[in-house]
Design an enzyme around this catalytic site. Structure first.
Site, PDB file in Angstrom:
ATOM      1  N   ASP A 203       6.979  95.471 -12.070  1.00 42.04           N
ATOM      2  CA  ASP A 203       6.149  94.519 -12.788  1.00 42.04           C
ATOM      3  C   ASP A 203       6.241  94.795 -14.280  1.00 42.04           C
ATOM      4  O   ASP A 203       6.449  95.936 -14.710  1.00 42.04           O
ATOM      5  CB  ASP A 203       4.683  94.646 -12.364  1.00 42.04           C
ATOM      6  CG  ASP A 203       4.441  94.239 -10.921  1.00 42.04           C
ATOM      7  OD1 ASP A 203       5.256  93.476 -10.387  1.00 42.04           O
ATOM      8  OD2 ASP A 203       3.433  94.686 -10.355  1.00 42.04           O
ATOM      9  N   ARG A 204       6.036  93.760 -15.051  1.00 43.19           N
ATOM     10  CA  ARG A 204       6.137  93.914 -16.508  1.00 43.19           C
ATOM     11  C   ARG A 204       5.202  95.004 -17.027  1.00 43.19           C
ATOM     12  O   ARG A 204       5.563  95.779 -17.922  1.00 43.19           O
ATOM     13  CB  ARG A 204       5.789  92.570 -17.173  1.00 43.19           C
ATOM     14  CG  ARG A 204       5.852  92.592 -18.688  1.00 43.19           C
ATOM     15  CD  ARG A 204       5.777  91.182 -19.240  1.00 43.19           C
ATOM     16  NE  ARG A 204       4.534  90.526 -18.901  1.00 43.19           N
ATOM     17  CZ  ARG A 204       3.427  90.584 -19.644  1.00 43.19           C
ATOM     18  NH1 ARG A 204       3.431  91.287 -20.765  1.00 43.19           N
ATOM     19  NH2 ARG A 204       2.346  89.944 -19.283  1.00 43.19           N
TER      20      ARG A 204
END
Length: 490
Positions: A203-204
């Protein structure tokens, strides 16, 4: 027809003929057009695995300010073939119903400025009716959200793989509003590492071990381990409250609420998954927890921790008041999906932190979203924010978004744009920016007229870290983050 998704491997090459020579395909002959009839060329053959090269890296440059890595605004081409549902509709109607991040006045002005092209011819009339195989090109002035200035640390590199310690806030590859502020671009521009194959994603907002293969053969070999669940993943996080001392197993199914905003929840209709949790320490207010995901669903660790009543301490989605007084514990939300999304957006808007979600104020003006945007290549609705904040980056089969002739949608085809010189440079003649970035502004750009606060470096760090990845013949680890130390206090 949707263009292929962004590739990080080597572009495919045509097979040579038996004599070892390639013959160029004959150019299609144009038939005689009736009066007023428009010629529509056959679709071009697009490489599905185009690598990023020097021409892409030269689009713009970075600068650092206030602990943030920033990208100087730049001109960029979005390209797409006409979707089946657009055939017979006017270009004006398509812009007005599906790409509402900008008002129609913007598209009219863009047409007058020569930034909209249909089959490489300037569009002067937005009432033109689209035909099958029509090719649209929209040149936009692009702004990217800042990310943390923390460098990408290379943990290991050999002839087969590159393993890095990814900082929080960086997407792995171009998506949504991010292009140059991504791991792939930074590795290419600053470390000369190109033609990398993504083996898994984070995930970012998740930091930690991230692996890339250097060849397709290595990628295929490790991918088989992923598919056969031979890859062991270990994460560490800091959660709210005193987590149980005994091992906890959560097997609640997870459903994606919004791909574009990046929100999931526990739901019986969701995908099955399993996560093992073990408490490592407790400092009197928060706990450090070891996480062993046995599956790779979207936001799996974060959603399961929220369900257990111990969300990640600074999770910008799953530890918000929008989820209700119990913060989503036990799946108790008390809102419809639409009400939840609206509440989350409003909470971040009130804190002037929409950028943390990877969206901006102007993104919220567009139409509704189809939940089934997966790999269909032709969603039935446009997405609500015209871009993805990469919610499912930890999944091997990351959903792919349509490319759109719209300023805020996903990058797909990455061939070098063919623009006039004045659209290649934004700023001073020597390519250097002033203290606050580019000094010149684009007259059509909404972002150039928008004033927004920068996130603080602290806001861009979430307490979830990929600590270890182990396969049949490899094991890579990073060091424990500072916030995971036993005596850490906020």
């Amino acid at each position: 027809m949707a263009e292929p998704g962004p590739g990080t491997g080597r572009a495919r090459e045509e097979e040579p003929d038996p004599a070892g020579k390639e013959e160029a395909a004959p150019a299609p002959k144009k038939r005689r057009l009736a009066g007023g009839e428009r010629y529509v060329p056959p679709p071009r053959k697009l490489n599905p695995g185009v690598s990023f090269g020097a021409e892409h890296f030269a689009e713009t440059s970075y600068y650092f300010e206030g602990g943030l890595r920033k990208v100087r605004p730049y001109y960029f081409d979005f390209r797409t073939y006409c979707k089946g549902r657009w055939v017979g509709r006017s270009l004006l109607h398509v812009f007005g119903t599906e790409f509402r991040a900008q008002p129609l006045s913007y598209y009219r002005a863009a047409a007058r400025a020569g930034r909209l092209r249909l089959n490489e011819e300037p569009v002067s009339d937005l009432d033109i009716v689209l035909k099958n195989n029509d090719f649209l090109r929209n040149t936009v002035h692009r702004h990217e959200p800042p990310v943390t200035a923390q460098p990408i640390r290379i943990l290991a590199e050999d002839e087969e793989v590159v393993v890095v310690d990814k900082p929080s806030s960086l997407p792995v590859h171009p998506c949504g509003r991010f292009r140059h502020n991504t791991v792939i671009f930074i590795l290419g521009k600053e470390h000369g590492l190109r033609e990398l194959h993504t083996l898994h994603r984070l995930d970012r907002m998740t930091s930690g071990v991230l692996m890339f293969a250097k060849t397709a053969a290595v990628s295929k070999r490790i991918d088989e381990q992923v598919r056969q669940r031979q890859l062991e993943k270990e994460y560490v996080c800091r959660v709210v409250g005193e987590f149980p001392e005994h091992e906890v197993v959560c097997e609640e199914p997870i459903l994606v609420v919004s791909y574009k905003v990046g929100v999931c929840r526990v739901d019986a209709k969701g995908k099955p998954c399993q996560t093992l949790f073990q408490r490592l320490s407790y400092n009197g207010s928060s706990s450090v927890v070891r996480c062993l995901p046995r599956t790779g669903r979207t936001h799996q660790i974060r959603v399961h921790l929220q369900f257990l009543g111990h969300p990640i301490l600074n999770d910008p989605i799953y530890n918000m008041e929008a989820w209700g007084p119990d913060r989503g514990k036990g799946g108790r939300i008390g809102k419809t999906d639409e009400e939840l999304l609206k509440a989350l957006v409003e909470e971040h808007r009130s804190k002037q932190s929409l950028e943390i979600l990877g969206i901006g104020e102007e993104d919220l003006n567009s139409a509704g979203e189809s939940k089934d945007c997966g790999n269909s290549g032709d969603c039935t609705k446009s997405d609500p924010v015209n871009g993805s904040s990469c919610p499912a980056e930890d999944e091997r089969d990351l959903e792919r978004n349509d490319v759109a002739a719209c300023p805020l949608n996903t990058d797909t085809n990455l061939e070098p744009p063919d623009k006039d010189k004045e659209l290649r440079v934004c700023g001073s003649q020597d390519g250097q920016a002033g203290e606050k970035g580019w000094e010149e502004k684009d007259p059509l750009c909404v972002e150039c007229r928008t004033s927004r606060r920068d996130p603080s470096p602290k806001e861009l760090v979430m307490f979830l870290h990929a600590l270890r990845y182990k396969g049949a013949d490899f094991e890579y680890c990073s060091s424990m983050p500072e916030w995971a130390m036993e005596d850490w206090q906020e």
